[in-house]
Design a protein around this motif. Structure first.
Motif: not given
Length: 323
Positions: A1-6, A21-32, A56-59, A91-96
């Motif tokens: 399970m993972t979180l993502t940064a955006t 080349h901006g700064k890095v934002t930390d986000n979460l990454y996980m399964s749906l 920041g956001d979630v993937q 917060k925003k949503l990323f989808v893999q």
């Protein structure tokens, strides 16, 4: 399970983020499914992580089967629910979109049943030197009908979510088909051709949401000509590039996608890197000890040009309250 940064994600009504080349934002990454467990309260630990001010956001990783049942019958309610939950929290949503699966039997691959029934799935093997050999399965994207069905799903997804999602990405390119058992006509050349075709198509239909292709390794590409081709396409078509693992200074990675990420980091619109469970236990070649959060972030930002990082919820810093 993972979180993502955006960082620098597309907002509704605007085009994909311009490169920079901006700064890095930390986000979460996980399964749906893990996201749904968290937001329902079944996993309060991860639910609390989603609400952290420094996230920041979630993937979410959405398998093809979760988005399409019968052929042409698309299912968006789970993504709609995830999007609504995050929007309420600003917060925003990323989808893999996932079409390949590791450590799973072919019959259990999370693909639409019709794809399986039509012979559109093939077995894979993962002989990662850091882990025991595992067997998995993936959609046979080199089959023109499978790819047409997959792209039809991407098009329908774009019609529903373009401009509403922060980003959509296709998974890693490192796949080793079990050629002794394959019945789909796989070749490494046809596989890479299909990956390039899908990333082009994804960018074509997602015009306001940033489209991203994860690239790490390619089969039978020792001279890296095909990988360079993928990066050239990304630069030309303004496709983001990312990867499933951040492993600073690991020789095998440095000799493959990392050198291209470094070279192209200022000429593609977005670099997005994940830190998954195996990464947090991997040893830093410089110290012989597990990587630190700062080492992951500094390398991803300074060398790879990342502006988004997708963190496993098992990362040690997420187990502690925000400093």
């Amino acid at each position: 399970m993972t979180l993502t940064a955006t960082v620098g994600a597309a907002a509704p009504g605007k085009g994909p983020a311009a490169h920079g080349h901006g700064k890095v934002t930390d986000n979460l990454y996980m399964s749906l499914g893990a996201f749904e467990d968290a937001t329902s309260g079944a996993d309060p630990r991860v639910k609390a992580m989603i609400d952290r001010a420094d996230i920041g956001d979630v993937q979410v990783v959405a398998p093809w089967k979760a988005l399409e049942g019968k052929k042409g019958e698309y299912k968006w309610s789970r993504l709609e629910s995830a999007l609504e939950y995050l929007q309420e929290r600003h917060k925003k949503l990323f989808v893999q979109v996932q079409d390949r699966f590791f450590d799973v039997a072919v019959g259990d691959a999370n693909l639409p049943q019709y794809v399986k029934d039509e012979g559109g799935v093939t077995p894979t093997v993962d002989e990662n030197p850091d882990n025991p050999t595992t067997h998995g399965a993936m959609a046979a994207q080199w089959n023109t009908q499978v790819r047409a069905d997959f792209q039809a799903m991407l098009k329908a997804m774009a019609e529903k979510f373009d401009g509403r999602l922060a980003g959509v990405n296709l998974p890693e390119t490192a796949v080793e088909v079990d050629t002794a058992k394959d019945r789909t006509g796989y070749t490494s050349a046809s596989y890479i051709d299909a990956e390039i075709d899908n990333m082009r198509y994804g960018r074509k239909v997602f015009t306001r949401t940033q489209f991203i292709q994860y690239v790490n390794f390619l089969p039978d590409d020792d001279d890296h000509k095909r990988m360079k081709e993928m990066f050239d396409v990304a630069r030309e078509k303004k496709i983001g590039i990312g990867g499933p693992d951040t492993l600073p200074d690991r020789p095998y990675q440095m000799e493959n996608s990392y050198k291209f990420l470094h070279e192209y980091r200022n000429s593609i619109p977005l670099v997005a890197m994940a830190v998954q469970e195996p990464d947090i236990n991997a040893k830093d070649p410089k110290t012989g000890r597990p990587y630190t959060r700062e080492r992951f972030t500094d390398f991803a930002h300074d060398y790879l040009g990342a502006r988004q990082m997708f963190w496993t919820v098992e990362a040690d810093w997420l187990q502690r309250p925000k400093a």
